[in-house]
Design an enzyme around this catalytic site. Structure first.
Site, short mmCIF file in Angstrom:
data_model
loop_
_atom_site.label_atom_id
_atom_site.label_comp_id
_atom_site.label_asym_id
_atom_site.label_seq_id
_atom_site.Cartn_x
_atom_site.Cartn_y
_atom_site.Cartn_z
N HIS A 36 10.65 -2.20 13.20
CA HIS A 36 10.01 -2.82 12.04
C HIS A 36 9.01 -2.01 11.52
CE1 HIS A 36 10.62 -6.57 14.80
NE2 HIS A 36 11.28 -7.16 13.49
N GLN A 159 19.34 -1.33 9.33
CA GLN A 159 20.73 -1.46 9.26
C GLN A 159 21.42 -1.90 10.69
OE1 GLN A 159 21.83 2.71 8.32
NE2 GLN A 159 22.54 2.08 6.63
P1 AMP Z 1 13.53 -9.48 12.17
O1 AMP Z 1 12.28 -9.43 12.35
O2 AMP Z 1 14.45 -9.11 13.22
O3 AMP Z 1 14.20 -10.50 11.10
O4 AMP Z 1 13.62 -8.12 11.32
C1 AMP Z 1 13.13 -7.54 10.04
C2 AMP Z 1 13.63 -6.41 9.76
O5 AMP Z 1 13.51 -5.28 10.60
C3 AMP Z 1 15.25 -6.40 9.16
O6 AMP Z 1 15.38 -5.46 8.14
C4 AMP Z 1 15.76 -5.76 10.39
O7 AMP Z 1 17.10 -5.25 10.12
C5 AMP Z 1 14.84 -4.98 10.88
N1 AMP Z 1 14.76 -4.26 12.11
C6 AMP Z 1 14.99 -5.11 13.24
N2 AMP Z 1 15.26 -4.30 14.47
C7 AMP Z 1 15.50 -2.96 14.15
C8 AMP Z 1 15.67 -1.59 14.64
N3 AMP Z 1 15.82 -1.78 15.93
N4 AMP Z 1 15.70 -0.67 14.13
C9 AMP Z 1 15.66 -0.75 12.66
N5 AMP Z 1 15.25 -1.77 11.98
C10 AMP Z 1 15.07 -3.00 12.50
#
Ligand code: AMP
Length: 295
Positions: A36, A159
């Site tokens: 994030h 991604q």
């Molecule tokens: P989430 O809080 O899991 O809904 O994720 C929020 C944003 O962070 C989304 O755009 C996810 O794709 C991105 N995200 C989550 N995990 C990762 C990661 N390991 N690497 C890069 N981006 C991430």
């Protein structure tokens, strides 16, 4: 200074008072990790204002999924971003950041809320959409609403959620939203496991089991890179059926990276996508690779 806005009303007033400037947006469900934070950093570097939203969106969870146990750690999240902001010298660079973290679900979905934004089944009916019916409707509904409030110039998506990234791009294009989507690479831990808020549910043994996910994706990627696509296909089929026998897969597929269809004659790049269940925890990951037609 970091602004923290806890109601839609507060946020609307805040947004109305922002001067004309470049606004970057990072929507999340909180429990922030370096994945994030890489999105937040990219937004800080490329915009005047960065808005980070934290909202665990009930509409994207199915009835038997982990909405209740999803980790909510707002205090820690704010201090992680504060550290990033300070250590990156963003204050000195004149950058600004605000959190939008609705205190209650009814801030986003008042009792009379009655609209769904839905991208068609061609993209949303595959992979995660197959085993999580309604999931992507929940995602597009909340993201559209957040876009309407935040009015960003750019929005940053990881991604890691590759299908989500494609679905959001489709929505933006179909609805003529004037927002640039910036895809960001997957951040992994030292063992190769993609960072996820759900990793903390894994016990030590489960973590070892989970590593099969990035390992098989890498193995398939290597096979595609080292072989002509025609030669690679039967080898991949065999690898997939071998691995499917010994683990609890939701899916493990190689699909065209632009439309998530079976690779076809015009396919240039594929996404190798996997969803693995380890105990009660469902993990997703993927890798992109270009096809090789001449080798
Ligand atoms: P989430 O809080 O899991 O809904 O994720 C929020 C944003 O962070 C989304 O755009 C996810 O794709 C991105 N995200 C989550 N995990 C990762 C990661 N390991 N690497 C890069 N981006 C991430």
């Amino acid at each position: 200074m970091i602004e923290i806005l806890r109601s839609t009303h507060q946020f609307l007033i805040f947004r109305q008072n922002l001067p004309e400037c470049a606004v970057g947006f990072v929507p999340t469900m909180g429990n922030l990790h370096s994945g994030h934070l890489s999105l937040v950093k990219e937004s800080l570097e490329n915009n005047d204002w960065t808005i980070l939203s934290i909202f665990v969106n009930p509409k994207q969870f199915g009835p038997n999924e982990d909405f209740e146990r999803y980790p909510r750690t707002l205090g820690r999240d704010v201090s992680l971003v504060r550290d990033l902001f300070r250590e990156g010298g963003f204050e000195e660079k004149g950058k600004k950041i605000a959190f939008f973290c609705p205190e209650k679900v009814s801030e986003v979905y008042p009792p009379d809320y009655n609209t769904t934004i839905s991208v068609g089944n061609e993209l949303t009916g595959r992979l995660c959409g197959k085993s999580r019916p309604g999931h992507f409707d929940g995602v597009t509904t909340v993201v559209f609403q957040l876009f309407s409030l935040v009015k960003p110039n750019k929005a940053y998506f990881g991604q890691k959620d590759y299908q989500q990234y494609l679905v959001i791009k489709r929505m933006i294009s179909d609805l003529n939203l004037n927002i640039q989507i910036i895809p960001m690479p997957i951040k992994r831990d030292k063992d190769g496991l993609a960072l996820s808020s759900r990793n903390q549910f894994l016990t030590g043994d489960q973590k070892t089991e989970a590593l099969v996910l990035p390992k098989i994706l890498e193995k398939i990627k290597k096979t595609i890179k080292e072989n002509n696509w025609l030669t690679a296909q039967p080898i991949i089929k065999e690898i997939i059926s071998d691995y499917k026998r010994s683990h609890s897969w939701d899916y493990l597929e190689v699909l065209d990276s632009t439309d998530l269809k079976e690779p076809h004659e015009e396919s240039h790049t594929v996404v190798i996508a996997g969803a693995l269940k380890v105990g009660e925890t469902r993990l997703i990951d993927n890798k992109l690779v270009e096809l090789n037609y001449v080798r």
